[in-house]
Design an enzyme around this catalytic site. Structure first.
Site, short mmCIF file in Angstrom:
data_model
loop_
_atom_site.label_atom_id
_atom_site.label_comp_id
_atom_site.label_asym_id
_atom_site.label_seq_id
_atom_site.Cartn_x
_atom_site.Cartn_y
_atom_site.Cartn_z
N LYS A 106 0.79 -1.07 0.07
CA LYS A 106 0.05 0.05 -0.02
C LYS A 106 0.85 1.14 0.15
CE LYS A 106 -4.60 0.73 0.50
NZ LYS A 106 -5.54 -0.29 0.14
N1 GLU Z 1 -7.18 0.05 -2.89
C1 GLU Z 1 -8.25 -0.98 -3.39
C2 GLU Z 1 -8.07 -1.81 -1.86
O1 GLU Z 1 -8.11 -1.48 -0.79
C3 GLU Z 1 -7.72 -2.02 -4.40
C4 GLU Z 1 -6.24 -2.41 -4.45
C5 GLU Z 1 -5.98 -2.97 -5.87
O2 GLU Z 1 -6.91 -2.94 -6.72
O3 GLU Z 1 -4.89 -3.56 -5.83
O4 GLU Z 1 -8.74 -3.14 -1.86
#
Ligand code: GLU
Length: 418
Positions: A106
Site C-alpha cells: 500500500k
Molecule cells: N485500494 C483497493 C483496496 O484497498 C484496491 C487495491 C488494488 O486494486 O490493488 O483493496
C-alpha cells in the site's frame, strides 16, 4: 469515530486473534504481523506559483509470499506510516482470502488533494512514480487506486514508469482508464463485491437482501456503487452520507439522484428528496438491516458498536471497525462480513486487469462480472465453512484463519532464502 486507535495495532490484533487457532511458530507469526519494507520519501513539487512544497509519501511492501505486492495509493491528509503499514497488511490477507496470486502492499501521500490544481497533482504523482520506479513492476509490486485516487493518477504513474523504463508495461499498475489498458468493470468492482458479500450473508441467515433496508456511510466510489447495486437488487437504501453529513428517508432514497446531487454540489447533504439530514454517527446506528461503512478506518469503535442496530455489516472501507468494536458486534450477534472479503472486488478486478494486460487480450464487462461473482461466492463459502467447522468467534477471524493458512503454505513451500 475513534481517532485514537492505531490501525497497525488493529491489524496485528486481528492476525493474533486468528493465529490463536493455528499452530504458528513465534518468529513466523512476527513475520505475518510486520511489513518486509517501507519506503518513506519526501517529494519536492513545484507549485503553480513557482514555490516548492514538500509532501511525505510512503509505500509499504508487507508480504510477497503469494506473489507480487499489490495494493492502492491513497491521497489523504491523515496518511501516516502506521496507516500505510496496516493497509498493506490488510491487502496481504485480502488477496489470500479471495485466492488471487498476490502479496500485499500500500502507498499513500499526506495531502488534501482538493487544495491543489490538476497540474500540481500531476507533478506530485509523477514525482512519486519516479521514487517508486525501482520498487514496482509488473512482477514486483503493482499499485492501484485507493481513497482520492483514480484512473487519472494511475494513467500518470503508468506513463511515467513506461517512459523511464523505455518500454510498455500496462500491468505495472491497475485501475487505469480503459484507453490506457484498464479493465471493464474495475470502477464498480469494490461496490459490486460489497453487495455480493452482503447478499451471501443474508442468504446464510436464510434471508433475502431484496427485503433489506440499507445505510451507506461514505459516498465515494465504493459507497455510491454499493448503494446503486443494492438498490438494483431490490433493497431499500434509506440513508447515505459523506464527510459533510448524511441524509435519510424512511421510504428510501434514489442512489443515482443522490450521487448527481453530490456531483453538482460536492456533498449528498442538501439533497432535496431526502426527509431529513443526519450525522454520520446517527447513520451508523440507524435501525436498518444492512450497514455499509464505506469511508475510512475506525468508524465503528466499541462505544458506537453498542448502538449499531443492523443485522449485517458489509465492510466496503478498509478497517472501519476497531477490534474492540468487533468484540461488541460479535457479542450482539451482528454478522460482519470483513473488509478483506467484502471489498476484495477492487483488487480482484485489478487482478483481471493485470491478466488482460499481460495477455494483451481484453474481456467483456459481462465476463469480468461473472468471474468476480464466482470468486466472491467461493471465498464466502470458504469462510463460512471455516467459521462453522472450527467454531470461530466471527467471520473476521474465520477470514484471517483461512488467509493466514494460505500465506503460510506459500511461505513453507518456498522455504526461506538466507
Ligand atoms: N485500494 C483497493 C483496496 O484497498 C484496491 C487495491 C488494488 O486494486 O490493488 O483493496
Amino acid at each position: 469515530m475513534s481517532e485514537g486507535v492505531n490501525p497497525f495495532e488493529s491489524l496485528q490484533e486481528q492476525v493474533d486473534d486468528a493465529a490463536a487457532y493455528l499452530d504458528i511458530d513465534d518468529g513466523v507469526l512476527t513475520r505475518l504481523k510486520n511489513p518486509e519494507r517501507v519506503l518513506e520519501t519526501n517529494l519536492s513539487v513545484e507549485m503553480d506559483d513557482g514555490s516548492t512544497e514538500v509532501f511525505r509519501a510512503y509505500r509499504s511492501q508487507f508480504n510477497g509470499d503469494r506473489g507480487p505486492y499489490k495494493g492502492g495509493i491513497r491521497y489523504h491528509p491523515g496518511v501516516n506510516r502506521d496507516e500505510v503499514k496496516a493497509l498493506s497488511g490488510w491487502m496481504v490477507y485480502k488477496c489470500a482470502t479471495v485466492g488471487i496470486p498476490y502479496g500485499g502492499g500500500k502507498g499513500g501521500i499526506e495531502i488534501d488533494p482538493d487544495e491543489y490544481s490538476e497540474g500540481e497533482l500531476e507533478r506530485l504523482t509523477r514525482s512519486f512514480a519516479k521514487e517508486l520506479r525501482p520498487l514496482i513492476g509488473e512482477d514486483r509490486d503493482i499499485p492501484a487506486p485507493d481513497v482520492n485516487t483514480g484512473q487519472r493518477e494511475m494513467n500518470w504513474i503508468k506513463d511515467t514508469y513506461e517512459t523511464l523504463e523505455n518500454t510498455t508495461a500496462p500491468g505495472v499498475i491497475t485501475g487505469k482508464d480503459i484507453s490506457s489498458g484498464g479493465s471493464a468493470g474495475r470502477v464498480e468492482a469494490t461496490g459490486r463485491s460489497t453487495v455480493i458479500a452482503a447478499r451471501e450473508a443474508f442468504d446464510y441467515l436464510g434471508r433475502d437482501i431484496a427485503d433489506a433496508t440499507v445505510a451507506v456511510q461514505g459516498y465515494g466510489n465504493a459507497g455510491w456503487v454499493t448503494a446503486k447495486l443494492a438498490d438494483e437488487l431490490g433493497a431499500t437504501v434509506v440513508a447515505v452520507s459523506d464527510s459533510s453529513g448524511g441524509i435519510h428517508s424512511e421510504d428510501g432514497l434514489d442512489p443515482v439522484a443522490a450521487k448527481d446531487h453530490k456531483n453538482e454540489t460536492g456533498s449528498v447533504v442538501g439533497f432535496s428528496a431526502a426527509d431529513e439530514e443526519i450525522t454520520n454517527d446517527e447513520l451508523l446506528t440507524l435501525d436498518v438491516d444492512l450497514l455499509v461503512p464505506a469511508a475510512l478506518e475506525n468508524a465503528i469503535d466499541a462505544d458506537l458498536a453498542e448502538d449499531v442496530s443492523a443485522d449485517v455489516v458489509s465492510e466496503a472501507a478498509n478497517g472501519p471497525v476497531t477490534p474492540d468494536g468487533d468484540d461488541v458486534l460479535t457479542e450482539k450477534d451482528v454478522l460482519v462480513v470483513p473488509d478483506i472479503l467484502a471489498n476484495a472486488g477492487g483488487v480482484t478486478v485489478s487482478y483481471f486487469e493485470w491478466v488482460q494486460n499481460r495477455q494483451r487480450f481484453y474481456w467483456t464487462e459481462e465476463k469480468v462480472n461473472e468471474e468476480l461473482e464466482s470468486i466472491m461466492v467461493e471465498a464466502f463459502d470458504d469462510l463460512t465453512s471455516a467459521y462453522d467447522d472450527h467454531d470461530l468467534p466471527n467471520m473476521r477471524t474465520a477470514a484471517y484463519a483461512v488467509a493466514i493458512r494460505r500465506v503460510l503454505d506459500a511461505y513453507e513451500q518456498s522455504g526461506n532464502w538466507p
